[in-house]
Design a protein around this motif. Sequence first.
Motif, PDB file in Angstrom:
ATOM      1  N   TRP B  45       0.805  -1.216   0.000  1.00  0.00           N
ATOM      2  CA  TRP B  45       0.000   0.000   0.000  1.00  0.00           C
ATOM      3  C   TRP B  45       0.836   1.262   0.000  1.00  0.00           C
ATOM      4  CZ3 TRP B  45      -4.675   0.567  -1.498  1.00  0.00           C
ATOM      5  CH2 TRP B  45      -5.550  -0.524  -1.436  1.00  0.00           C
ATOM      6  N   THR B  46       2.128   1.126   0.189  1.00  0.00           N
ATOM      7  CA  THR B  46       2.974   2.323   0.200  1.00  0.00           C
ATOM      8  C   THR B  46       3.534   2.616  -1.186  1.00  0.00           C
ATOM      9  OG1 THR B  46       4.953   1.064   0.784  1.00  0.00           O
ATOM     10  CG2 THR B  46       3.605   1.893   2.599  1.00  0.00           C
ATOM     11  N   GLY B  47       3.215   1.796  -2.181  1.00  0.00           N
ATOM     12  CA  GLY B  47       3.695   2.031  -3.539  1.00  0.00           C
ATOM     13  C   GLY B  47       2.644   2.711  -4.400  1.00  0.00           C
ATOM     14  N   SER B  48       2.905   2.745  -5.701  1.00  0.00           N
ATOM     15  CA  SER B  48       1.962   3.363  -6.630  1.00  0.00           C
ATOM     16  C   SER B  48       0.748   2.466  -6.795  1.00  0.00           C
ATOM     17  CB  SER B  48       2.631   3.577  -7.990  1.00  0.00           C
ATOM     18  OG  SER B  48       3.745   4.437  -7.855  1.00  0.00           O
ATOM     19  N   VAL B  49      -0.407   3.083  -6.868  1.00  0.00           N
ATOM     20  CA  VAL B  49      -1.625   2.287  -6.938  1.00  0.00           C
ATOM     21  C   VAL B  49      -2.696   3.040  -7.718  1.00  0.00           C
ATOM     22  CG1 VAL B  49      -2.435   3.176  -4.706  1.00  0.00           C
ATOM     23  CG2 VAL B  49      -3.309   1.001  -5.537  1.00  0.00           C
ATOM     24  N   ARG B  50      -3.490   2.277  -8.445  1.00  0.00           N
ATOM     25  CA  ARG B  50      -4.681   2.821  -9.121  1.00  0.00           C
ATOM     26  C   ARG B  50      -5.873   2.027  -8.627  1.00  0.00           C
ATOM     27  NH1 ARG B  50      -3.908   3.113 -15.495  1.00  0.00           N
ATOM     28  NH2 ARG B  50      -6.039   3.819 -15.209  1.00  0.00           N
ATOM     29  N   PHE B  51      -6.933   2.717  -8.324  1.00  0.00           N
ATOM     30  CA  PHE B  51      -8.115   1.983  -7.892  1.00  0.00           C
ATOM     31  C   PHE B  51      -9.373   2.775  -8.197  1.00  0.00           C
ATOM     32  CE2 PHE B  51      -9.052   4.419  -4.069  1.00  0.00           C
ATOM     33  CZ  PHE B  51      -7.820   4.949  -3.729  1.00  0.00           C
ATOM     34  N   THR B  52     -10.463   2.057  -8.287  1.00  0.00           N
ATOM     35  CA  THR B  52     -11.765   2.661  -8.579  1.00  0.00           C
ATOM     36  C   THR B  52     -12.769   2.222  -7.527  1.00  0.00           C
ATOM     37  OG1 THR B  52     -11.312   2.619 -10.952  1.00  0.00           O
ATOM     38  CG2 THR B  52     -13.616   2.863 -10.297  1.00  0.00           C
ATOM     39  N   MET B  53     -13.579   3.165  -7.107  1.00  0.00           N
ATOM     40  CA  MET B  53     -14.603   2.871  -6.116  1.00  0.00           C
ATOM     41  C   MET B  53     -15.960   3.322  -6.639  1.00  0.00           C
ATOM     42  SD  MET B  53     -12.497   4.086  -2.753  1.00  0.00           S
ATOM     43  CE  MET B  53     -13.329   2.961  -1.665  1.00  0.00           C
ATOM     44  N   ASN B  68     -15.581   6.908  -8.228  1.00  0.00           N
ATOM     45  CA  ASN B  68     -14.377   7.615  -7.813  1.00  0.00           C
ATOM     46  C   ASN B  68     -13.146   6.865  -8.325  1.00  0.00           C
ATOM     47  OD1 ASN B  68     -12.768   8.196  -4.604  1.00  0.00           O
ATOM     48  ND2 ASN B  68     -12.679   9.422  -6.436  1.00  0.00           N
ATOM     49  N   GLU B  69     -12.429   7.472  -9.289  1.00  0.00           N
ATOM     50  CA  GLU B  69     -11.200   6.868  -9.803  1.00  0.00           C
ATOM     51  C   GLU B  69     -10.004   7.567  -9.155  1.00  0.00           C
ATOM     52  OE1 GLU B  69     -11.382   5.774 -14.201  1.00  0.00           O
ATOM     53  OE2 GLU B  69     -12.783   7.449 -14.025  1.00  0.00           O
ATOM     54  N   ASN B  70      -8.988   6.789  -8.817  1.00  0.00           N
ATOM     55  CA  ASN B  70      -7.857   7.323  -8.063  1.00  0.00           C
ATOM     56  C   ASN B  70      -6.526   6.841  -8.619  1.00  0.00           C
ATOM     57  OD1 ASN B  70      -9.227   8.344  -5.265  1.00  0.00           O
ATOM     58  ND2 ASN B  70     -10.281   6.554  -6.098  1.00  0.00           N
ATOM     59  N   TRP B  71      -5.565   7.754  -8.654  1.00  0.00           N
ATOM     60  CA  TRP B  71      -4.179   7.428  -8.971  1.00  0.00           C
ATOM     61  C   TRP B  71      -3.347   8.000  -7.826  1.00  0.00           C
ATOM     62  CZ3 TRP B  71      -7.938   8.958 -12.146  1.00  0.00           C
ATOM     63  CH2 TRP B  71      -8.110   8.327 -13.385  1.00  0.00           C
ATOM     64  N   PHE B  72      -2.515   7.180  -7.256  1.00  0.00           N
ATOM     65  CA  PHE B  72      -1.649   7.665  -6.175  1.00  0.00           C
ATOM     66  C   PHE B  72      -0.235   7.174  -6.395  1.00  0.00           C
ATOM     67  CE2 PHE B  72       0.520   6.695  -2.126  1.00  0.00           C
ATOM     68  CZ  PHE B  72       0.744   8.000  -1.722  1.00  0.00           C
ATOM     69  N   ASN B  76       3.881  11.975  -2.912  1.00  0.00           N
ATOM     70  CA  ASN B  76       2.806  12.964  -2.793  1.00  0.00           C
ATOM     71  C   ASN B  76       2.157  13.354  -4.121  1.00  0.00           C
ATOM     72  OD1 ASN B  76       4.875  14.404  -3.848  1.00  0.00           O
ATOM     73  ND2 ASN B  76       5.280  15.611  -2.016  1.00  0.00           N
ATOM     74  N   GLN B  77       2.024  12.442  -5.031  1.00  0.00           N
ATOM     75  CA  GLN B  77       1.268  12.739  -6.258  1.00  0.00           C
ATOM     76  C   GLN B  77      -0.064  12.005  -6.185  1.00  0.00           C
ATOM     77  OE1 GLN B  77       4.421  11.460  -9.047  1.00  0.00           O
ATOM     78  NE2 GLN B  77       4.144  13.434 -10.041  1.00  0.00           N
ATOM     79  N   ILE B  78      -1.127  12.723  -6.484  1.00  0.00           N
ATOM     80  CA  ILE B  78      -2.437  12.079  -6.414  1.00  0.00           C
ATOM     81  C   ILE B  78      -3.385  12.744  -7.406  1.00  0.00           C
ATOM     82  CG2 ILE B  78      -3.301  13.551  -4.550  1.00  0.00           C
ATOM     83  CD1 ILE B  78      -4.699  10.985  -3.454  1.00  0.00           C
ATOM     84  N   LYS B  79      -4.252  11.917  -7.950  1.00  0.00           N
ATOM     85  CA  LYS B  79      -5.310  12.414  -8.835  1.00  0.00           C
ATOM     86  C   LYS B  79      -6.574  11.638  -8.512  1.00  0.00           C
ATOM     87  CE  LYS B  79      -6.623  12.575 -13.743  1.00  0.00           C
ATOM     88  NZ  LYS B  79      -6.147  12.280 -15.115  1.00  0.00           N
ATOM     89  N   THR B  80      -7.662  12.365  -8.391  1.00  0.00           N
ATOM     90  CA  THR B  80      -8.950  11.707  -8.182  1.00  0.00           C
ATOM     91  C   THR B  80      -9.972  12.300  -9.148  1.00  0.00           C
ATOM     92  OG1 THR B  80      -9.818  13.250  -6.533  1.00  0.00           O
ATOM     93  CG2 THR B  80      -8.454  11.458  -5.712  1.00  0.00           C
ATOM     94  N   VAL B  81     -10.783  11.445  -9.676  1.00  0.00           N
ATOM     95  CA  VAL B  81     -11.884  11.874 -10.538  1.00  0.00           C
ATOM     96  C   VAL B  81     -13.168  11.344  -9.914  1.00  0.00           C
ATOM     97  CG1 VAL B  81     -12.931  11.766 -12.821  1.00  0.00           C
ATOM     98  CG2 VAL B  81     -10.434  11.819 -12.594  1.00  0.00           C
ATOM     99  N   LEU B  82     -14.005  12.253  -9.504  1.00  0.00           N
ATOM    100  CA  LEU B  82     -15.266  11.870  -8.868  1.00  0.00           C
ATOM    101  C   LEU B  82     -16.418  12.245  -9.796  1.00  0.00           C
ATOM    102  CD1 LEU B  82     -16.708  10.785  -6.320  1.00  0.00           C
ATOM    103  CD2 LEU B  82     -16.790  13.137  -5.499  1.00  0.00           C
ATOM    104  N   ALA B  83     -17.180  11.244 -10.198  1.00  0.00           N
ATOM    105  CA  ALA B  83     -18.341  11.474 -11.072  1.00  0.00           C
ATOM    106  C   ALA B  83     -19.601  11.219 -10.259  1.00  0.00           C
ATOM    107  CB  ALA B  83     -18.283  10.541 -12.269  1.00  0.00           C
ATOM    108  N   ILE B  84     -20.437  12.241 -10.151  1.00  0.00           N
ATOM    109  CA  ILE B  84     -21.679  12.126  -9.389  1.00  0.00           C
ATOM    110  C   ILE B  84     -22.863  12.245 -10.338  1.00  0.00           C
ATOM    111  CG2 ILE B  84     -23.127  13.195  -7.621  1.00  0.00           C
ATOM    112  CD1 ILE B  84     -20.613  14.053  -6.197  1.00  0.00           C
TER     113      ILE B  84
END
Lengths: 34, 215
Positions: B45-53, B68-72, B76-84
């Motif tokens: 969990w401390t490495g690079s990860v992509r996940f969708t919720m 909710n799509e996530n890139w971490f 300290n780089q992060i991107k989240t895309v939240l579609a409602i």
Amino acid sequence: MSVAMFEEGKKVLEMEMVSLKFVDHIPDGEFVKP
Amino acid sequence: MTFSYFRLVIVLGSTCVCIRAQDSAAVIVRKAVEAMGGVKTTAKWTGSVRFTMKGTVTISDHAYGAVNENWFQPPNQIKTVLAITQLNGSRELAIDVFDGKRAWRREHDQTAELDAGRRTQVMHGLYSQRVETLLPLIADPAFSVTAIPGAKVDGREALGVRLSSKGQEDIDLFFDKENGLLVKSERMAMDPDRDDVRLEDYFRNYRESVGVSAR
């Protein structure tokens, strides 16, 4: 689930992970001004 | 919505680490890492990860569908895309990006750079995510871990610890007394629609995923 508490109520985000992938590296191009 | 909606799943295996009320904070954390599959597994969990919720966001008693799509990428780089999905069926997108130095939010087809205060909150969200991997708490001397009174979380007994680190707000973590898993975290956060709020994250329905105890 995240619950943000406000004086007059709360916002609840209830989410379940549907996909997960550990990767070696994500290109910096992913983290640019949207 | 904030960057910190990085919330998940894990395994509820048959593991029983049986935390005792008199255990020290450090022991509680070590047992939690063990419950989540041990140091080697948790380290993923401390490495690079992509996940969708997927799920719902409920505001003022209205529930909206959300993806909710996530890139971490550490540190300290992060991107989240939240579609409602709105009541009329249309989708509203909120995109948050932090490149490690600058942060932006895009919504309503407009992009704005976050000011220093909100950028600090983003960084605190990243800090919170790091804390919730639990590994820094047993490996990084910069963290101070103290026991706090337990609580009932989802009707089950939980033991609590408080994480402190210089320059960061405290985070309270609660662990299931029976199986040792992290079940709740609590901290102050900033919501884009308001000011400071008390943010509670609940972790439920742990299950095994891609070979690790994924949460």
